[in-house]
Design a protein around this motif. Structure first.
Motif, PDB file in Angstrom:
ATOM      1  N   ALA A  48       4.356  -0.482  -7.502  1.00 33.77           N
ATOM      2  CA  ALA A  48       3.297  -0.176  -8.475  1.00 33.77           C
ATOM      3  C   ALA A  48       2.441  -1.377  -8.863  1.00 33.77           C
ATOM      4  O   ALA A  48       1.208  -1.303  -8.804  1.00 33.77           O
ATOM      5  N   PRO A  49       3.035  -2.511  -9.280  1.00 33.90           N
ATOM      6  CA  PRO A  49       2.167  -3.636  -9.649  1.00 33.90           C
ATOM      7  C   PRO A  49       1.408  -4.218  -8.463  1.00 33.90           C
ATOM      8  O   PRO A  49       0.288  -4.703  -8.623  1.00 33.90           O
ATOM      9  N   VAL A  50       1.991  -4.166  -7.272  1.00 39.13           N
ATOM     10  CA  VAL A  50       1.303  -4.678  -6.084  1.00 39.13           C
ATOM     11  C   VAL A  50       0.123  -3.778  -5.735  1.00 39.13           C
ATOM     12  O   VAL A  50      -0.964  -4.253  -5.380  1.00 39.13           O
ATOM     13  N   THR A  51       0.311  -2.468  -5.844  1.00 43.93           N
ATOM     14  CA  THR A  51      -0.801  -1.543  -5.629  1.00 43.93           C
ATOM     15  C   THR A  51      -1.946  -1.876  -6.577  1.00 43.93           C
ATOM     16  O   THR A  51      -3.121  -1.878  -6.192  1.00 43.93           O
ATOM     17  N   ALA A  58      -3.850   2.306  -0.595  1.00 43.89           N
ATOM     18  CA  ALA A  58      -3.350   3.546  -1.185  1.00 43.89           C
ATOM     19  C   ALA A  58      -1.890   3.380  -1.595  1.00 43.89           C
ATOM     20  O   ALA A  58      -1.100   2.728  -0.881  1.00 43.89           O
ATOM     21  N   PRO A  59      -1.487   3.951  -2.722  1.00 43.13           N
ATOM     22  CA  PRO A  59      -0.099   3.802  -3.183  1.00 43.13           C
ATOM     23  C   PRO A  59       0.967   4.144  -2.143  1.00 43.13           C
ATOM     24  O   PRO A  59       1.949   3.403  -2.017  1.00 43.13           O
ATOM     25  N   PRO A  60       0.823   5.232  -1.358  1.00 41.28           N
ATOM     26  CA  PRO A  60       1.876   5.512  -0.371  1.00 41.28           C
ATOM     27  C   PRO A  60       2.028   4.411   0.681  1.00 41.28           C
ATOM     28  O   PRO A  60       3.132   4.161   1.168  1.00 41.28           O
ATOM     29  N   MET A  61       0.920   3.747   1.037  1.00 42.67           N
ATOM     30  CA  MET A  61       1.004   2.676   2.033  1.00 42.67           C
ATOM     31  C   MET A  61       1.783   1.491   1.483  1.00 42.67           C
ATOM     32  O   MET A  61       2.637   0.920   2.164  1.00 42.67           O
ATOM     33  N   VAL A  62       1.502   1.118   0.239  1.00 44.19           N
ATOM     34  CA  VAL A  62       2.245   0.019  -0.376  1.00 44.19           C
ATOM     35  C   VAL A  62       3.708   0.414  -0.536  1.00 44.19           C
ATOM     36  O   VAL A  62       4.619  -0.385  -0.297  1.00 44.19           O
TER      37      VAL A  62
END
Length: 274
Positions: A48-51, A58-62
């Motif tokens: 979450a913080p890296v996204t 995109a969140p799913p990729m991270v």
């Protein structure tokens, strides 16, 4: 100055020695090395913080990379690997330059990095807090990375203030003829891209045919101007004479780094002026 420090940082994404250093600690595949190396100054964080701070992914990729990469290599290992790879790459690219040249550049660049205001700048602050390198090339790369992430934090803040979300930002860049294959590969779905383009049309940034409008160009120029203003303090700390001297010293280093950075990279580096 960004055009002179960004190439130094960017070799960590493109030079074979940098890739080999991350693979040597078990981070196989480009994106594992990218997310682990760039996020490592933050510690063993979740996605979450890296996204949030990387902004355009995109969140799913991270989430596919983090926190799983920390099972392969702890943040401390990732930090050592990224610095080792960067130093080896710089050593190969700058072997003809005298050590005194590199040492002076490192000294001046560190003065600028120390002068960076890191309040509200997560990646800039995390990199600024890392230990100082023992040798000129390590110091040079780390100072360049601190300043690069400091500027990037300010750029994200400017985009947020302009009301642009990550996929809208990428969609407008693609509309400006930036390399589509690189920017599309950040995990957003086709529906998310289409919705972002539609929102840009609604706010007047794109025509119905997907071409940037004058309103869109002006809006992005305002973002870039705000980014530059927010990135000015390190160079004010160094002063005009120090900044001019550093620019002279960085020209041959940055030119050498440009030789391994693809012309169509998503970074969008312009040709280097003297």
């Amino acid at each position: 100055m960004w055009t002179h420090i960004e190439p130094l940082h960017a070799i960590t994404y493109f030079h074979p020695r940098a890739r080999a250093a991350t693979e040597a600690i078990g981070l196989r595949g480009y994106w594992r090395g990218y997310f682990a190396g760039r996020a490592a100054p933050l510690g063993a964080v979740d996605a979450a913080p890296v996204t949030a701070v990387f902004f355009t992914f995109a969140p799913p990729m991270v989430g596919r990379a983090l926190p799983a990469v920390w099972q392969l290599a702890a943040p401390e290992e990732a930090l050592r690997a990224r610095l080792t790879g960067a130093v080896q790459a710089l050593a190969e690219l700058t072997y003809e330059l005298p050590e005194a040249h590199l040492a002076e550049a490192a000294e001046l660049l560190e003065v600028a990095a120390v002068g960076a205001d890191t309040a509200g700048r997560v990646l800039g602050a995390a990199n600024a807090a890392l230990p100082r390198g023992d040798y000129p090339l390590a110091r040079l790369w780390q100072a360049a990375t601190t300043l690069r992430e400091h500027r990037g934090d300010g750029h994200v803040a400017a985009l947020v203030a302009a009301g642009l979300d990550p996929v809208e930002t990428l969609a407008f860049r693609v509309a400006q003829n930036r390399p589509e294959e690189h920017l599309l590969g950040r995990g957003w779905t086709g529906d998310e891209w289409a919705q972002a383009r539609a929102r840009l049309v609604d706010r007047g940034w794109l025509t119905g045919e997907g071409t940037p409008t004058e309103v869109g160009h002006a809006g992005l120029r305002a973002v870039e101007d705000a980014t530059d203003r927010a990135a000015a303090r390190p160079w004010l700390a160094l002063g005009p004479d120090g900044t001019r001297r550093l620019r002279e010293l960085l020209v041959p280093v940055a030119r050498a780094c440009h030789t391994v950075i693809p012309a169509d990279s998503p970074i969008g580096l312009p040709a280097l002026s003297s």
